[in-house]
Design an enzyme around this catalytic site. Structure first.
Site, short mmCIF file in Angstrom:
data_model
loop_
_atom_site.label_atom_id
_atom_site.label_comp_id
_atom_site.label_asym_id
_atom_site.label_seq_id
_atom_site.Cartn_x
_atom_site.Cartn_y
_atom_site.Cartn_z
N LYS A 44 0.83 -1.22 0.00
CA LYS A 44 0.00 0.00 0.00
C LYS A 44 0.86 1.26 0.00
CE LYS A 44 -3.26 -0.02 3.24
NZ LYS A 44 -4.02 -0.38 4.45
N LYS A 46 2.72 2.19 2.55
CA LYS A 46 2.68 2.76 3.91
C LYS A 46 3.72 2.07 4.77
CE LYS A 46 -2.01 4.38 4.76
NZ LYS A 46 -3.12 4.33 5.72
N1 C2G Z 1 -10.51 7.13 8.92
C1 C2G Z 1 -11.50 8.05 9.29
N2 C2G Z 1 -11.13 9.29 9.66
C2 C2G Z 1 -9.81 9.65 9.69
C3 C2G Z 1 -8.82 8.71 9.33
C4 C2G Z 1 -9.20 7.44 8.94
O1 C2G Z 1 -12.70 7.74 9.27
N3 C2G Z 1 -9.49 10.92 10.07
C5 C2G Z 1 -10.95 5.79 8.50
C6 C2G Z 1 -10.57 5.48 7.05
O2 C2G Z 1 -11.51 6.01 6.16
C7 C2G Z 1 -10.56 3.95 7.06
C8 C2G Z 1 -10.14 3.61 8.50
O3 C2G Z 1 -10.31 4.81 9.28
O4 C2G Z 1 -11.87 3.47 6.82
C9 C2G Z 1 -8.70 3.17 8.58
O5 C2G Z 1 -7.92 4.17 7.98
P1 C2G Z 1 -6.38 3.81 7.63
O6 C2G Z 1 -5.73 3.21 8.81
O7 C2G Z 1 -5.78 4.99 6.95
O8 C2G Z 1 -6.57 2.62 6.60
P2 C2G Z 1 -6.38 2.67 5.01
O9 C2G Z 1 -4.98 2.97 4.65
O10 C2G Z 1 -7.47 3.52 4.49
O11 C2G Z 1 -6.60 1.11 4.65
O12 C2G Z 1 -8.28 -2.51 2.12
C10 C2G Z 1 -8.60 -1.28 2.73
C11 C2G Z 1 -7.37 -0.64 3.32
O13 C2G Z 1 -6.71 -1.54 4.18
C12 C2G Z 1 -7.74 0.63 4.07
#
Ligand code: C2G
Length: 154
Positions: A44, A46
């Protein structure tokens, strides 16, 4: 028994994550979370501060979360939804529309993302703090050197 499933990295656990998990849990009775493995995070693009094991421990300790499992690739969601008999697949709306193809086996929901907080923002803010701190220490050192120089020439 209504089961919700979601996925994410959840690094540097913050209010954006917890507000999402709280709202997801309120949609049903159980919330299952696929946490991105360290290897999948690399795919990803990250690099998480906390390892998969640490992130899994944090999420497992969250009262809104029933169970966690590793997310190892983009393509496992369909099998996971069937395996966990999830009724709802839900993500924050930064993923709006990206997983609609799953709506033949479950409801697909996107919830509003919490504004002004993200793991990236936290890392950026912390890196600035380091520099500010370093500048403060450096200027204090200059003051000390000036005092010592003064003393040694008397
Ligand atoms: N999120 C949120 N508000 C934020 C940050 C994140 O609602 N300020 C939500 C994101 O939309 C996501 C979840 O928290 O639904 C997890 O976010 P991340 O850890 O950034 O995950 P991500 O990189 O989006 O991975 O297959 C799907 C991926 O694994 C998603």
């Amino acid at each position: 028994m209504k089961i919700i499933i979601t996925y994410g990295t959840f690094d540097l656990f913050h209010v954006g994550h917890i507000r999402l998990l709280k709202r997801l849990r309120e949609l049903g009775d159980k919330l299952i979370v696929g946490i991105s493995s360290d290897e999948f995070n690399e795919i990803k693009g990250k690099k998480s501060f906390f390892s998969y094991e640490e992130r899994a421990e944090i999420l497992s300790s969250c009262k809104y979360v029933t169970e966690v499992f590793p997310e190892n690739n983009w393509g496992q969601k369909r099998d996971d939804i069937i395996k966990y008999q999830a009724d709802i697949f839900a993500m924050g709306d930064d993923w709006q529309g990206k997983f609609d193809e799953l709506n033949d086996i479950c409801e697909v929901v996107y919830l509003q993302r919490t504004k002004d907080i993200s793991t990236t923002e936290i890392k950026r803010a912390l890196s600035k703090v380091d520099n500010i701190e370093l500048d403060r220490i450096e200027s204090s050192l200059h003051d000390v050197i000036a005092i010592v120089k003064n003393l040694s020439f008397k």
